[in-house]
Design a protein around this motif. Structure first.
Motif, PDB file in Angstrom:
ATOM      1  N   LYS A   1       4.855  -5.457 -12.540  1.00 21.54           N
ATOM      2  CA  LYS A   1       5.874  -6.327 -11.499  1.00 21.54           C
ATOM      3  C   LYS A   1       6.374  -5.379 -10.325  1.00 21.54           C
ATOM      4  CE  LYS A   1      10.212  -8.941 -11.484  1.00 21.54           C
ATOM      5  NZ  LYS A   1      11.383  -9.421 -12.435  1.00 21.54           N
ATOM      6  N   PHE A   2       6.919  -4.020 -10.381  1.00 23.92           N
ATOM      7  CA  PHE A   2       7.351  -3.330  -9.387  1.00 23.92           C
ATOM      8  C   PHE A   2       6.209  -3.017  -8.525  1.00 23.92           C
ATOM      9  CE2 PHE A   2       7.924   0.846  -7.812  1.00 23.92           C
ATOM     10  CZ  PHE A   2       9.199   0.658  -7.063  1.00 23.92           C
ATOM     11  N   LEU A   3       5.253  -2.598  -8.990  1.00 24.76           N
ATOM     12  CA  LEU A   3       4.044  -2.365  -8.200  1.00 24.76           C
ATOM     13  C   LEU A   3       3.678  -3.670  -7.203  1.00 24.76           C
ATOM     14  CD1 LEU A   3       1.602  -0.519 -10.562  1.00 24.76           C
ATOM     15  CD2 LEU A   3       3.005   0.568  -8.597  1.00 24.76           C
ATOM     16  N   PHE A   4       3.519  -4.776  -7.930  1.00 25.73           N
ATOM     17  CA  PHE A   4       3.337  -6.178  -7.066  1.00 25.73           C
ATOM     18  C   PHE A   4       4.270  -6.210  -5.846  1.00 25.73           C
ATOM     19  CE2 PHE A   4       3.481 -10.698  -6.540  1.00 25.73           C
ATOM     20  CZ  PHE A   4       2.071 -10.908  -5.791  1.00 25.73           C
ATOM     21  N   GLU A   5       5.508  -5.898  -6.355  1.00 28.48           N
ATOM     22  CA  GLU A   5       6.748  -6.382  -5.394  1.00 28.48           C
ATOM     23  C   GLU A   5       6.672  -5.278  -4.274  1.00 28.48           C
ATOM     24  OE1 GLU A   5      10.026  -6.074  -7.981  1.00 28.48           O
ATOM     25  OE2 GLU A   5      10.052  -8.411  -8.323  1.00 28.48           O
ATOM     26  N   ARG A   6       5.833  -4.068  -4.405  1.00 29.11           N
ATOM     27  CA  ARG A   6       5.974  -3.074  -3.248  1.00 29.11           C
ATOM     28  C   ARG A   6       4.863  -3.407  -2.292  1.00 29.11           C
ATOM     29  NH1 ARG A   6       8.237  -0.463  -0.959  1.00 29.11           N
ATOM     30  NH2 ARG A   6       7.374   1.741  -1.030  1.00 29.11           N
ATOM     31  N   ILE A   7       3.976  -4.593  -2.645  1.00 28.68           N
ATOM     32  CA  ILE A   7       2.809  -4.770  -1.802  1.00 28.68           C
ATOM     33  C   ILE A   7       3.391  -5.779  -0.489  1.00 28.68           C
ATOM     34  CG2 ILE A   7       0.461  -5.986  -1.268  1.00 28.68           C
ATOM     35  CD1 ILE A   7       0.005  -5.465  -4.307  1.00 28.68           C
ATOM     36  N   ASP A   8       3.051  -5.361   0.753  1.00 31.47           N
ATOM     37  CA  ASP A   8       3.707  -6.177   1.729  1.00 31.47           C
ATOM     38  C   ASP A   8       2.752  -7.116   2.322  1.00 31.47           C
ATOM     39  OD1 ASP A   8       6.140  -4.500   2.371  1.00 31.47           O
ATOM     40  OD2 ASP A   8       4.840  -2.980   2.664  1.00 31.47           O
ATOM     41  N   PHE A   9       1.527  -6.906   2.312  1.00 29.76           N
ATOM     42  CA  PHE A   9       0.422  -7.731   2.851  1.00 29.76           C
ATOM     43  C   PHE A   9      -0.801  -7.634   1.784  1.00 29.76           C
ATOM     44  CE2 PHE A   9       2.723  -6.084   6.640  1.00 29.76           C
ATOM     45  CZ  PHE A   9       2.904  -7.377   7.142  1.00 29.76           C
ATOM     46  N   VAL A  10      -1.531  -8.771   1.731  1.00 35.26           N
ATOM     47  CA  VAL A  10      -2.694  -8.884   1.162  1.00 35.26           C
ATOM     48  C   VAL A  10      -3.805  -9.497   2.163  1.00 35.26           C
ATOM     49  CG1 VAL A  10      -4.124 -10.074  -0.625  1.00 35.26           C
ATOM     50  CG2 VAL A  10      -1.562  -9.579  -1.192  1.00 35.26           C
ATOM     51  N   ILE A  11      -5.069  -8.715   2.159  1.00 38.56           N
ATOM     52  CA  ILE A  11      -6.041  -9.111   3.209  1.00 38.56           C
ATOM     53  C   ILE A  11      -7.166  -9.737   2.352  1.00 38.56           C
ATOM     54  CG2 ILE A  11      -7.713  -8.202   4.913  1.00 38.56           C
ATOM     55  CD1 ILE A  11      -5.897  -6.025   5.632  1.00 38.56           C
ATOM     56  N   SER A  12      -7.599 -10.754   2.791  1.00 38.38           N
ATOM     57  CA  SER A  12      -8.722 -11.338   1.813  1.00 38.38           C
ATOM     58  C   SER A  12      -9.500 -12.287   3.028  1.00 38.38           C
ATOM     59  CB  SER A  12      -8.294 -12.224   0.909  1.00 38.38           C
ATOM     60  OG  SER A  12      -7.425 -13.479   1.214  1.00 38.38           O
TER      61      SER A  12
END
Length: 182
Positions: free
Chosen positions: A132-143
């Motif tokens: 959960k902490f790792l996911f919360e550190r992601i600012d953007f997702v490119i797809s």
């Protein structure tokens, strides 16, 4: 290619292109995370090396600070005869780090969410840092801009029990190729 040539290629590429400090097993008395395994152990420690590399990626994410940008890139591919797989990576302050390439049954929204959860749990298992902490550190997702890519992060966030959802960036260029260029 011989094992010696393969080891030399890994050490030289990592050190020159990626600024690493890898060394051969018989180089010096100190054996640490930057030391290649002994030749007889190369096959058996491959998974351990990958786990250590993934743990280092997590350390970069955790230590990247609030002013840094963490971007998660992924793109699936369904090629005739090759099956379905997804290529993923994470960009931390402009530096691209590859994540494991995993097979998927199809590029459905739920499969892509499960895949992302799996990667987050692998990263968590190798580092001890909560998914959960790792996911919360992601600012953007490119797809890529396809229907099955929209709102995947919402499913992941619900599964992890967080309200934070990274911003979604869509592109019409292969996302991993785009990130590799920068």
């Amino acid at each position: 290619m011989s094992q010696n040539q393969a080891e030399a290629a890994v050490v030289e590429t990592a050190n020159k292109m990626f600024g690493r400090n890898w060394k051969y097993h018989d180089e010096g008395d100190e054996i640490d995370v930057d030391t290649l395994p002994e030749k007889k152990n190369c096959r058996s420690v491959g998974k351990c090396i990958e786990a250590m590399a993934l743990s280092e990626i997590v350390k970069e994410v955790v230590s990247s600070g609030e002013q840094s940008t963490v971007t998660y890139a992924n793109d699936g591919s369904k090629k005739h005869g090759a099956g379905s797989f997804t290529v993923q990576g994470i960009i931390i302050n402009g530096t691209y780090r590859a994540l494991p390439t995993l097979s998927i049954a199809s590029e459905s929204k739920s499969n892509l969410a499960d895949l992302k959860l799996t990667i987050l749990q692998i990263l968590s298992a190798t580092s001890g840092v909560d998914a959960k902490f790792l996911f919360e550190r992601i600012d953007f997702v490119i797809s890529d801009q396809t229907a099955h890519s929209v709102d995947v992060e919402v499913l992941v966030s619900k599964e992890l029990g967080t309200m934070q959802v990274p911003n979604q960036l869509f592109c019409n260029v292969h996302p991993d190729a785009l990130c590799s260029i920068g």
